[in-house]
Design an enzyme around this catalytic site. Structure first.
Site, PDB file in Angstrom:
ATOM      1  N   LYS A  27       0.860  -1.286  -0.049  1.00 49.64           N
ATOM      2  CA  LYS A  27       0.045   0.097   0.040  1.00 49.64           C
ATOM      3  C   LYS A  27       0.827   1.406   0.034  1.00 49.64           C
ATOM      4  CE  LYS A  27      -2.124  -1.143   4.083  1.00 49.64           C
ATOM      5  NZ  LYS A  27      -1.700  -2.572   4.140  1.00 49.64           N
ATOM      6  N   ARG A  82     -10.135   0.794   8.486  1.00 47.61           N
ATOM      7  CA  ARG A  82      -9.525  -0.546   8.696  1.00 47.61           C
ATOM      8  C   ARG A  82     -10.528  -1.495   9.274  1.00 47.61           C
ATOM      9  NH1 ARG A  82      -4.165   0.510   9.243  1.00 47.61           N
ATOM     10  NH2 ARG A  82      -3.019  -1.522   9.107  1.00 47.61           N
ATOM     11  N   ARG A 124      11.825  -6.222   5.191  1.00 43.67           N
ATOM     12  CA  ARG A 124      11.815  -4.685   5.537  1.00 43.67           C
ATOM     13  C   ARG A 124      12.301  -4.385   6.733  1.00 43.67           C
ATOM     14  NH1 ARG A 124       5.800  -2.128   5.573  1.00 43.67           N
ATOM     15  NH2 ARG A 124       5.904  -3.939   7.217  1.00 43.67           N
ATOM     16  N   ARG A 136      10.600  -3.251   9.687  1.00 47.84           N
ATOM     17  CA  ARG A 136      10.241  -1.971  10.621  1.00 47.84           C
ATOM     18  C   ARG A 136       9.989  -2.637  12.165  1.00 47.84           C
ATOM     19  NH1 ARG A 136       4.797  -0.140   8.097  1.00 47.84           N
ATOM     20  NH2 ARG A 136       4.005  -1.429   9.967  1.00 47.84           N
ATOM     21  N   ARG A 174      -1.182  -9.327  13.485  1.00 48.23           N
ATOM     22  CA  ARG A 174      -1.813  -8.182  12.265  1.00 48.23           C
ATOM     23  C   ARG A 174      -2.592  -9.018  11.335  1.00 48.23           C
ATOM     24  NH1 ARG A 174       3.646  -5.450  11.903  1.00 48.23           N
ATOM     25  NH2 ARG A 174       2.988  -4.759   9.790  1.00 48.23           N
TER      26      ARG A 174
HETATM   27  P1  AP5 Z   1       4.698  -1.676   1.962  1.00 49.03           P
HETATM   28  O1  AP5 Z   1       4.799  -0.811   0.869  1.00 49.03           O
HETATM   29  O2  AP5 Z   1       5.396  -1.106   3.262  1.00 49.03           O
HETATM   30  O3  AP5 Z   1       3.212  -2.275   2.474  1.00 49.03           O
HETATM   31  P2  AP5 Z   1       2.107  -1.745   3.150  1.00 49.03           P
HETATM   32  O4  AP5 Z   1       0.779  -2.377   2.706  1.00 49.03           O
HETATM   33  O5  AP5 Z   1       1.953  -0.460   3.330  1.00 49.03           O
HETATM   34  O6  AP5 Z   1       2.122  -2.409   4.691  1.00 49.03           O
HETATM   35  P3  AP5 Z   1       2.013  -2.176   6.130  1.00 49.03           P
HETATM   36  O7  AP5 Z   1       3.116  -2.902   6.922  1.00 49.03           O
HETATM   37  O8  AP5 Z   1       2.510  -0.499   6.088  1.00 49.03           O
HETATM   38  O9  AP5 Z   1       0.762  -2.549   6.403  1.00 49.03           O
HETATM   39  P4  AP5 Z   1       0.107  -2.352   7.905  1.00 49.03           P
HETATM   40  O10 AP5 Z   1      -1.064  -2.382   7.653  1.00 49.03           O
HETATM   41  O11 AP5 Z   1       0.701  -3.612   8.530  1.00 49.03           O
HETATM   42  O12 AP5 Z   1       0.687  -1.101   8.681  1.00 49.03           O
HETATM   43  P5  AP5 Z   1       0.222   0.331   9.049  1.00 49.03           P
HETATM   44  O13 AP5 Z   1       1.449   1.254   8.851  1.00 49.03           O
HETATM   45  O14 AP5 Z   1      -0.603   0.874   8.125  1.00 49.03           O
HETATM   46  O15 AP5 Z   1       5.296  -2.964   1.596  1.00 49.03           O
HETATM   47  C1  AP5 Z   1       5.826  -4.005   2.175  1.00 49.03           C
HETATM   48  C2  AP5 Z   1       7.201  -4.290   1.810  1.00 49.03           C
HETATM   49  O16 AP5 Z   1       7.115  -4.797   0.435  1.00 49.03           O
HETATM   50  C3  AP5 Z   1       8.356  -3.109   1.525  1.00 49.03           C
HETATM   51  O17 AP5 Z   1       9.468  -3.641   1.948  1.00 49.03           O
HETATM   52  C4  AP5 Z   1       8.328  -3.074   0.055  1.00 49.03           C
HETATM   53  O18 AP5 Z   1       9.482  -2.424  -0.515  1.00 49.03           O
HETATM   54  C5  AP5 Z   1       7.763  -4.426  -0.521  1.00 49.03           C
HETATM   55  N1  AP5 Z   1       7.259  -4.453  -1.657  1.00 49.03           N
HETATM   56  C6  AP5 Z   1       6.209  -3.452  -2.058  1.00 49.03           C
HETATM   57  N2  AP5 Z   1       5.638  -3.718  -3.324  1.00 49.03           N
HETATM   58  C7  AP5 Z   1       6.396  -4.993  -3.746  1.00 49.03           C
HETATM   59  C8  AP5 Z   1       6.568  -5.583  -5.138  1.00 49.03           C
HETATM   60  N3  AP5 Z   1       5.374  -5.337  -6.041  1.00 49.03           N
HETATM   61  N4  AP5 Z   1       7.262  -6.489  -4.936  1.00 49.03           N
HETATM   62  C9  AP5 Z   1       8.038  -7.047  -4.066  1.00 49.03           C
HETATM   63  N5  AP5 Z   1       8.234  -6.255  -3.011  1.00 49.03           N
HETATM   64  C10 AP5 Z   1       7.401  -5.341  -2.848  1.00 49.03           C
HETATM   65  O19 AP5 Z   1      -0.101   0.036  10.242  1.00 49.03           O
HETATM   66  C11 AP5 Z   1       0.708  -0.409  11.657  1.00 49.03           C
HETATM   67  C12 AP5 Z   1      -0.314  -0.404  12.781  1.00 49.03           C
HETATM   68  O20 AP5 Z   1      -0.888   0.913  13.141  1.00 49.03           O
HETATM   69  C13 AP5 Z   1      -1.185  -1.327  12.927  1.00 49.03           C
HETATM   70  O21 AP5 Z   1      -1.006  -2.728  13.098  1.00 49.03           O
HETATM   71  C14 AP5 Z   1      -2.200  -0.812  13.918  1.00 49.03           C
HETATM   72  O22 AP5 Z   1      -1.729  -1.161  15.248  1.00 49.03           O
HETATM   73  C15 AP5 Z   1      -2.046   0.651  13.554  1.00 49.03           C
HETATM   74  N6  AP5 Z   1      -3.160   1.502  12.794  1.00 49.03           N
HETATM   75  C16 AP5 Z   1      -2.888   2.025  11.567  1.00 49.03           C
HETATM   76  N7  AP5 Z   1      -3.918   2.406  11.063  1.00 49.03           N
HETATM   77  C17 AP5 Z   1      -4.932   2.105  11.828  1.00 49.03           C
HETATM   78  C18 AP5 Z   1      -6.398   2.138  11.691  1.00 49.03           C
HETATM   79  N8  AP5 Z   1      -7.084   2.841  10.919  1.00 49.03           N
HETATM   80  N9  AP5 Z   1      -7.131   1.578  12.854  1.00 49.03           N
HETATM   81  C19 AP5 Z   1      -6.412   1.059  13.870  1.00 49.03           C
HETATM   82  N10 AP5 Z   1      -4.964   0.924  14.120  1.00 49.03           N
HETATM   83  C20 AP5 Z   1      -4.544   1.291  13.195  1.00 49.03           C
HETATM   84 MG    MG Z   2       2.391   1.085   5.004  1.00 48.41          MG
END
Ligand code: AP5
Ligand code: MG
Length: 192
Positions: free
Chosen positions: A15, A91, A130, A132, A143
């Site tokens: 994403k 979400r 990655r 993080r 998750r």
């Molecule tokens: P990346 O682009 O980082 O993936 P992403 O979908 O953004 O994954 P996230 O881990 O950020 O999603 P998430 O939902 O766990 O975390 P968020 O920050 O939203 O890509 C991943 C990897 O793959 C990268 O290394 C990239 O380079 C690689 N890649 C990308 N495209 C590729 C391709 N085509 N081929 C190969 N490799 C590729 O949330 C974190 C936390 O915040 C949650 O767990 C929760 O606790 C909280 N939170 C956030 N929003 C809310 C909400 N709305 N409600 C409640 N809690 C929330």
């Molecule tokens: Mg993300």
């Protein structure tokens, strides 16, 4: 025209990666709730401390907290003018209902929700590579299981509202970006 777009997908589905390209291309403003919470943690605010613990467990921050944060951000002038690309929000179906209400009050509606479809084994590999802060095997597992439980009903929500487009998230970043552009451009052209 100002685009209002949601990007959905399992953790690690790409994403954030696709959002960076989409905002360049469509000129809308990127909101990543995960990035906002990580920034709050860096700053050491109260929200950051509470959210940090929740994120490290891989749990979801409560709906009312998230809705408050996003609602405030959506009311800022840059987004009112240029549109928004929402990443990580909504979400849960309750967050989706709240988003619909907020936009309606502003006289807007969503154009489309793009679901990046990537299988579990592939997102695992991507996240472990990655590394993080919240990418520990335990938090990733939590998750992902929460995603199936709480976030999958969201896909039904968007489908029921006629907003859902599913895009294959496997392949190179360029390939995925080209696929996303096709569905977004079709929506913008025909507005169905
Ligand atoms: P990346 O682009 O980082 O993936 P992403 O979908 O953004 O994954 P996230 O881990 O950020 O999603 P998430 O939902 O766990 O975390 P968020 O920050 O939203 O890509 C991943 C990897 O793959 C990268 O290394 C990239 O380079 C690689 N890649 C990308 N495209 C590729 C391709 N085509 N081929 C190969 N490799 C590729 O949330 C974190 C936390 O915040 C949650 O767990 C929760 O606790 C909280 N939170 C956030 N929003 C809310 C909400 N709305 N409600 C409640 N809690 C929330
Ligand atoms: Mg993300």
């Amino acid at each position: 025209m100002a685009l209002r777009l949601v990007i959905l997908g399992r953790q690690g589905s790409g994403k954030g990666t696709q959002c960076a390209r989409l905002v360049d291309h469509y000129g809308c403003i990127h909101i990543s709730t995960g990035d906002m919470l990580r920034a709050a943690r860096e700053e050491g605010t109260e929200l950051g401390r509470t959210a940090g613990e929740i994120m490290d467990r891989g749990d979801l921050v409560p709906d009312d907290v998230m809705i408050g944060i996003v609602g405030e951000r959506l009311a800022k002038a840059d987004i009112m003018e240029n549109g928004v690309l929402l990443d990580g929000f909504p979400r849960t179906p309750d967050q989706a209902d709240a988003l619909e209400d907020i936009l309606e009050d502003q006289g807007f509606r969503l154009d489309v929700a793009v679901n990046l479809d990537v299988p579990v084994d592939e997102v695992m590999t991507r996240m472990l590579a990655r590394g993080r802060e919240d990418d520990t095997p335990e938090a990733i597992e939590r998750r992902l299981s929460l995603y199936e439980e709480q976030t999958e009903p969201l896909i039904d929500w968007f489908e029921g509202h006629g907003l859902l487009e599913v895009v294959d998230g496997l392949g190179t970043e360029d390939e995925v970006f080209a696929r996303v552009r096709v569905v977004v451009d079709e929506r913008l052209a025909y507005g169905y």
